[in-house]
Design a protein around this motif. Structure first.
Motif, PDB file in Angstrom:
ATOM      1  N   ILE A   1       5.281  -7.048   8.804  1.00 16.29           N
ATOM      2  CA  ILE A   1       4.820  -5.597   8.342  1.00 16.29           C
ATOM      3  C   ILE A   1       5.996  -4.645   8.169  1.00 16.29           C
ATOM      4  N   HIS A   2       6.396  -4.307   7.268  1.00 10.03           N
ATOM      5  CA  HIS A   2       7.519  -3.440   6.622  1.00 10.03           C
ATOM      6  C   HIS A   2       6.867  -2.074   6.163  1.00 10.03           C
ATOM      7  N   ILE A   3       7.103  -1.010   7.043  1.00  7.28           N
ATOM      8  CA  ILE A   3       6.609   0.371   6.862  1.00  7.28           C
ATOM      9  C   ILE A   3       7.928   1.185   6.364  1.00  7.28           C
ATOM     10  N   ASP A   4       7.836   1.835   5.205  1.00  2.00           N
ATOM     11  CA  ASP A   4       8.713   2.608   4.736  1.00  2.00           C
ATOM     12  C   ASP A   4       8.321   3.954   4.890  1.00  2.00           C
ATOM     13  N   GLY A   5       9.297   5.131   4.873  1.00  2.00           N
ATOM     14  CA  GLY A   5       8.893   6.466   5.144  1.00  2.00           C
ATOM     15  C   GLY A   5       8.525   7.025   3.888  1.00  2.00           C
ATOM     16  N   PRO A   6       8.027   8.241   3.753  1.00  2.00           N
ATOM     17  CA  PRO A   6       7.480   8.839   4.852  1.00  2.00           C
ATOM     18  C   PRO A   6       6.118   8.178   5.690  1.00  2.00           C
TER      19      PRO A   6
ATOM     20  N   LEU B   1       3.265  -7.581   4.283  1.00  2.00           N
ATOM     21  CA  LEU B   1       2.811  -6.350   3.900  1.00  2.00           C
ATOM     22  C   LEU B   1       3.711  -5.032   4.049  1.00  2.00           C
ATOM     23  N   GLN B   2       3.885  -4.471   2.956  1.00  2.00           N
ATOM     24  CA  GLN B   2       4.467  -3.110   2.952  1.00  2.00           C
ATOM     25  C   GLN B   2       3.505  -1.981   2.772  1.00  2.00           C
TER      26      GLN B   2
ATOM     27  N   ILE C   1       0.768  -1.252  -0.054  1.00  2.50           N
ATOM     28  CA  ILE C   1       0.007   0.067  -0.094  1.00  2.50           C
ATOM     29  C   ILE C   1       1.078   1.367   0.067  1.00  2.50           C
ATOM     30  N   ARG C   2       0.652   2.242  -0.852  1.00  2.00           N
ATOM     31  CA  ARG C   2       1.396   3.489  -1.155  1.00  2.00           C
ATOM     32  C   ARG C   2       0.584   4.651  -1.098  1.00  2.00           C
ATOM     33  N   GLY C   3       0.920   5.622  -0.394  1.00  2.00           N
ATOM     34  CA  GLY C   3       0.032   7.008  -0.694  1.00  2.00           C
ATOM     35  C   GLY C   3      -1.139   7.030  -0.005  1.00  2.00           C
TER      36      GLY C   3
END
Length: 374
Positions: free
Chosen positions: A186-191, A159-160, A138-140
């Motif tokens: 669960i992989h969370i990328d900034g921002p 899940l990213q 999921i992005r933005g």
């Protein structure tokens, strides 16, 4: 709304191989597309659904898999199972109000073909066509919820999430065969900002939760950014890898609370790292509270510490408190280790109890001069 049904493969009661498979990609995509013109809900009935292409979810959509609904990635599909339409070049700034809940997402990793490790590190920029093996991404997005889901055997990340504001991930189980590297939970990328991750269960083959302000080019879809104001609460693993990785290599991580960690881990419970993903000197962590840890090293673990500050990072105002470390057998791991070259200011350790064979071992191994208070 009546649950949507499609022809799907029949699987024997013991979980054996399918007798026949029907590609349900078009059917599932149709109900996702139709949800926006109805009440926003796409409901999938119990059954096994095989997909050969990436499903795309849109704003103002709730995708609900009923109990017994399982979506499988077909053999050699080599694609993400689901992503939002920000990956499709939509012109909006953010997707909004996306919920994914229930069911099982099976990445079928033993029958996928990830690109080589050498090709991954040869990348000089993000390539959207590069297959790294992420299961869902999921992005933005603003207002994203992911709950009551089992992720099974992804090729890499379960899940990213990247470039997200107001997000919740809760009650997620990882049913991983541990046969691939980089099998994050669960992989969370900034921002990323204003997030809550809670009640995760199962052993992964990399970080159960990663907060990566910056990342390698294979998966840095949002080009990095600050991560702040995130709560992680309730992580459970019997044979975990690293429970929580915090990573800064170009952008700052700030205001993170991590609490209620249980289990055994092969590498770290929490790590403060840069991983050299970029040649950037900014590797900054501020205001991190770790509270309530009931954990130790897994029997097959190495000598890596439970809490690790890697060399060349800068950390400020870090509190580690209410830790009960129990080890049944001798190992060389320190509870807290600050590597040479790490700058750690205002580290506070409170009520850290070590029930380990080496009762004389210090809580903190500090390989250079830092400011620390007990």
């Amino acid at each position: 709304m009546e649950a949507a049904r499609a022809s799907c493969c029949s699987v024997n009661e013991k979980g054996g191989s399918a007798v026949e498979q029907y590609d349900a990609t078009a059917f599932l995509q149709e109900i996702l597309d139709r949800a926006g013109s109805t009440d926003g809900r796409a409901v999938v009935a119990p059954g096994d659904y095989y997909i050969s292409k990436t499903l795309v979810i849109h704003s103002n959509t709730t995708l609900s898999l009923m109990p017994g609904a399982r979506i499988h990635l077909a053999d050699h599909a080599n694609c993400v199972m689901l992503e939002n339409d920000m990956f499709c070049g939509t012109e909006c700034e953010y997707n909004q109000n996306i919920t994914i809940e229930g069911g099982v997402w099976d990445g079928n990793n033993v029958n996928q073909d990830r690109r080589s490790r050498e090709s991954r590190f040869a990348l000089q920029e993000y390539d959207p066509a590069y297959y790294f093996g992420i299961c869902l991404r999921i992005r933005g997005v603003r207002n994203f919820i992911f709950r009551n889901v089992t992720i099974r055997n992804p090729e890499s990340y379960g899940l990213q999430i990247s470039d997200a504001v107001y997000f919740t991930v809760e009650n997620v189980s990882f049913d991983y065969n541990l046969k691939r590297p980089n099998m994050d939970g669960i992989h969370i990328d900034g921002p990323a900002r204003y997030g809550c991750v809670r009640n995760l269960f199962g052993s992964t083959n990399d970080d159960m939760v990663a907060l990566n302000c910056d990342d390698g080019y294979a998966c840095e879809v949002s080009r990095g950014g600050e991560i702040r104001d995130v709560l992680i609460d309730g992580l459970f693993a019997d044979n975990g890898y690293t429970d929580v990785r915090l990573l800064s290599c170009g952008h700052m991580l700030e205001n993170v609370i991590i609490r209620n960690i249980f289990g055994k881990y092969r590498f770290n419970v929490v790590s403060f790292t840069h991983h050299n993903v970029h040649a950037d000197p900014l590797r900054v962590f501020k205001n991190v509270l770790i509270d309530g840890v009931f954990a130790g090293k897994a029997p097959q673990g190495n000598s890596d510490p439970l809490f690790w500050f890697a060399g060349s990072i800068c950390a400020e105002n870090i509190t580690i408190q209410n830790v009960a470390r129990t080890e049944e057998q001798e190992n060389a791991a320190y509870t807290v280790q600050i590597d040479r070259g790490a700058q750690v200011r205002a580290l506070c350790t409170v009520r850290v109890h070590q029930n380990i064979p080496d009762r004389g071992r210090a809580v903190v191994l500090n390989q250079n001069e830092t400011e620390r208070r007990e």
